[in-house]
Design a protein around this motif. Sequence first.
Motif, PDB file in Angstrom:
ATOM      1  N   SER A 143      40.582  41.286  44.902  1.00 17.04           N
ATOM      2  CA  SER A 143      39.977  40.800  43.663  1.00 17.04           C
ATOM      3  C   SER A 143      40.740  41.226  42.418  1.00 17.04           C
ATOM      4  O   SER A 143      40.641  40.562  41.379  1.00 17.04           O
ATOM      5  CB  SER A 143      38.523  41.277  43.555  1.00 17.04           C
ATOM      6  N   HIS A 144      41.499  42.316  42.501  1.00 14.58           N
ATOM      7  CA  HIS A 144      42.275  42.765  41.334  1.00 14.58           C
ATOM      8  C   HIS A 144      43.351  43.758  41.798  1.00 14.58           C
ATOM      9  O   HIS A 144      43.214  44.959  41.659  1.00 14.58           O
ATOM     10  CB  HIS A 144      41.366  43.359  40.243  1.00 14.58           C
ATOM     11  N   GLY A 190      45.837  34.386  42.934  1.00 12.27           N
ATOM     12  CA  GLY A 190      44.788  34.176  41.952  1.00 12.27           C
ATOM     13  C   GLY A 190      44.916  35.201  40.847  1.00 12.27           C
ATOM     14  O   GLY A 190      45.934  35.905  40.729  1.00 12.27           O
ATOM     15  N   ILE A 191      43.880  35.314  40.022  1.00 13.96           N
ATOM     16  CA  ILE A 191      43.889  36.194  38.850  1.00 13.96           C
ATOM     17  C   ILE A 191      42.622  37.036  38.843  1.00 13.96           C
ATOM     18  O   ILE A 191      41.519  36.509  39.016  1.00 13.96           O
ATOM     19  CB  ILE A 191      43.962  35.374  37.544  1.00 13.96           C
ATOM     20  N   GLY A 192      42.776  38.351  38.653  1.00 16.10           N
ATOM     21  CA  GLY A 192      41.637  39.270  38.526  1.00 16.10           C
ATOM     22  C   GLY A 192      41.935  40.318  37.473  1.00 16.10           C
ATOM     23  O   GLY A 192      42.447  41.392  37.767  1.00 16.10           O
ATOM     24  N   GLY A 193      41.627  40.019  36.219  1.00 21.39           N
ATOM     25  CA  GLY A 193      42.113  40.813  35.096  1.00 21.39           C
ATOM     26  C   GLY A 193      41.649  42.256  35.049  1.00 21.39           C
ATOM     27  O   GLY A 193      42.344  43.113  34.545  1.00 21.39           O
ATOM     28  N   ASP A 194      40.417  42.545  35.520  1.00 21.13           N
ATOM     29  CA  ASP A 194      39.801  43.876  35.416  1.00 21.13           C
ATOM     30  C   ASP A 194      39.429  44.221  33.984  1.00 21.13           C
ATOM     31  O   ASP A 194      39.430  45.381  33.592  1.00 21.13           O
ATOM     32  CB  ASP A 194      40.703  44.968  36.008  1.00 21.13           C
ATOM     33  N   TYR A 195      39.092  43.208  33.187  1.00 22.22           N
ATOM     34  CA  TYR A 195      38.647  43.483  31.825  1.00 22.22           C
ATOM     35  C   TYR A 195      37.351  44.281  31.822  1.00 22.22           C
ATOM     36  O   TYR A 195      36.522  44.181  32.725  1.00 22.22           O
ATOM     37  CB  TYR A 195      38.461  42.167  31.072  1.00 22.22           C
ATOM     38  N   ASP A 196      37.227  45.107  30.792  1.00 22.43           N
ATOM     39  CA  ASP A 196      36.126  46.047  30.604  1.00 22.43           C
ATOM     40  C   ASP A 196      36.021  47.078  31.716  1.00 22.43           C
ATOM     41  O   ASP A 196      35.049  47.828  31.783  1.00 22.43           O
ATOM     42  CB  ASP A 196      34.793  45.317  30.389  1.00 22.43           C
ATOM     43  N   VAL A 238      40.221  29.211  34.722  1.00 20.65           N
ATOM     44  CA  VAL A 238      40.442  30.437  35.489  1.00 20.65           C
ATOM     45  C   VAL A 238      39.184  30.804  36.268  1.00 20.65           C
ATOM     46  O   VAL A 238      38.076  30.816  35.724  1.00 20.65           O
ATOM     47  CB  VAL A 238      40.814  31.604  34.553  1.00 20.65           C
ATOM     48  N   VAL A 239      39.370  31.088  37.549  1.00 26.06           N
ATOM     49  CA  VAL A 239      38.371  31.825  38.322  1.00 26.06           C
ATOM     50  C   VAL A 239      38.863  33.272  38.338  1.00 26.06           C
ATOM     51  O   VAL A 239      39.843  33.592  39.013  1.00 26.06           O
ATOM     52  CB  VAL A 239      38.246  31.311  39.762  1.00 26.06           C
ATOM     53  N   ASP A 240      38.241  34.129  37.572  1.00 28.48           N
ATOM     54  CA  ASP A 240      38.706  35.514  37.496  1.00 28.48           C
ATOM     55  C   ASP A 240      37.957  36.363  38.510  1.00 28.48           C
ATOM     56  O   ASP A 240      36.726  36.309  38.605  1.00 28.48           O
ATOM     57  CB  ASP A 240      38.494  36.083  36.091  1.00 28.48           C
ATOM     58  N   GLY A 241      38.707  37.159  39.269  1.00 34.10           N
ATOM     59  CA  GLY A 241      38.143  37.886  40.390  1.00 34.10           C
ATOM     60  C   GLY A 241      37.410  39.165  40.062  1.00 34.10           C
ATOM     61  O   GLY A 241      36.696  39.694  40.928  1.00 34.10           O
ATOM     62  N   HIS A 242      37.542  39.660  38.808  1.00 26.58           N
ATOM     63  CA  HIS A 242      36.951  40.985  38.591  1.00 26.58           C
ATOM     64  C   HIS A 242      36.824  41.274  37.099  1.00 26.58           C
ATOM     65  O   HIS A 242      37.816  41.349  36.374  1.00 26.58           O
ATOM     66  CB  HIS A 242      37.829  42.066  39.227  1.00 26.58           C
ATOM     67  N   ASN A 243      35.585  41.493  36.656  1.00 23.29           N
ATOM     68  CA  ASN A 243      35.310  41.893  35.282  1.00 23.29           C
ATOM     69  C   ASN A 243      34.167  42.899  35.310  1.00 23.29           C
ATOM     70  O   ASN A 243      33.128  42.661  35.929  1.00 23.29           O
ATOM     71  CB  ASN A 243      34.924  40.658  34.446  1.00 23.29           C
ATOM     72  N   THR A 259      46.223  41.669  38.941  1.00 18.86           N
ATOM     73  CA  THR A 259      45.478  42.341  37.892  1.00 18.86           C
ATOM     74  C   THR A 259      46.392  42.665  36.723  1.00 18.86           C
ATOM     75  O   THR A 259      47.616  42.623  36.823  1.00 18.86           O
ATOM     76  CB  THR A 259      44.789  43.607  38.430  1.00 18.86           C
ATOM     77  N   PHE A 260      45.768  43.004  35.575  1.00 16.19           N
ATOM     78  CA  PHE A 260      46.516  43.231  34.339  1.00 16.19           C
ATOM     79  C   PHE A 260      46.615  44.713  33.978  1.00 16.19           C
ATOM     80  O   PHE A 260      47.237  45.044  32.965  1.00 16.19           O
ATOM     81  CB  PHE A 260      45.832  42.507  33.175  1.00 16.19           C
TER      82      PHE A 260
END
Length: 398
Positions: free
Chosen positions: A214-215, A319-325, A17-22, A246-247
């Motif tokens: 990004s998310h 793509g995927i940008g979870g926004d974790y934290d 995964v290339v995650d777009g936003h954490n 985003t999640f």
Amino acid sequence: MTERLAQARALLAAHPVVDGHNDLPWALREQVRYDLDQRDIALDQRAHLHTDIPRLRAGGVGAQFWSVYVPSRLSGDAAVSATLEQIDVVRRLADRYASDLRLAHTADDVEAARAEGRIASLMGAEGGHSINCSLATLRALYELGVRYMTLTHNDNIPWADSATDEPSAHGLTRFGEEVVREMNRIGMLVDLSHVSADTMRDALRVTDAPVVFSHSSSRAVCDHPRNIPDDVLALLPANGGVAMVTFVPKFVLPEAVAWTRAAEENMRAHGLDPVATTPEAMKIHQAYEEANPRPVATAATVADHLDHMREVAGIDHLGIGGDYDGTPFVPSDLADVAGYPNLIAELLERRWSEADLAKLTWRNAVRVLRDAEAVARDLGTHRGPSLATIDELDAAGA
């Protein structure tokens, strides 16, 4: 589903995964004032954070855009200074955990990190208030490693409208357009999460390079202003950009929108930022949730968005940008950065091919980064640094 999970993990080993936003950097600021001894992410930090290295590894993350976010209540030089502090902690993380993390500035760096078995660490600034209306500051952030800038956060800025504020500029001002052009020239990705639909359309009209979200998820599936309308998604094939789903439950689950609004009002009533993740904030969130059970999103909820977004924009633009934290609430089976295999397993169950999933997780994001670099090389042959100011371009209120 056990077989699907095994298949998902094997796919992520080949196409991470290339995650777009954490938002780990801001969580470290809020929780421990950047004291990395107190939040050693080489260890399991699930009691405090969505993110640590063991769970990044378990989740199949190969590259992470760390958000160097600062809240839009900060402005002027205070916003710039706080952004620099965020950049500093990302660089400190990469130095401290050099066997696991590698700072990445280019698509080649991302590929090299993967070849070394390290997680590529990129940075994205979240909100144009971070540059204080200064193109020189924008260029300085790029030199420090920032590779995208979200044009706004939750509030309007003088040159662009946010999705969650009242329209002012009705998109981009002339200076806002110049910001986009300068981002193209230096190779910084234009991030259109958080901006109004008019700002999205203006940026897509002006840009010479692919954009990212990004998310952000689909507005047709969940009618929230933070999501992307179908007419904008339909512009991505011509632009070449990527929308990174985003999640965040209030952006993906319609039933969660009203519940989250009430939960946020409860936080404000306690004098706290609704998206705060400090221990005090999480206790208040937990108490509210116990009294008012929340609608729960799942990986299937997120997959519904991806199914629709693929129909409108095509597989090459997802793509995927979870926004974790960066959110107090997450889907039940995407509880932290170890959860990505659950989403991939859900998509496999829906008959997504391995080739399409490889684009979703890795190839699309790396391609967009590489394409933005190519545009910058081309523009650099005939365009020098912009010396424009907001006073010069927007004096007439354009």
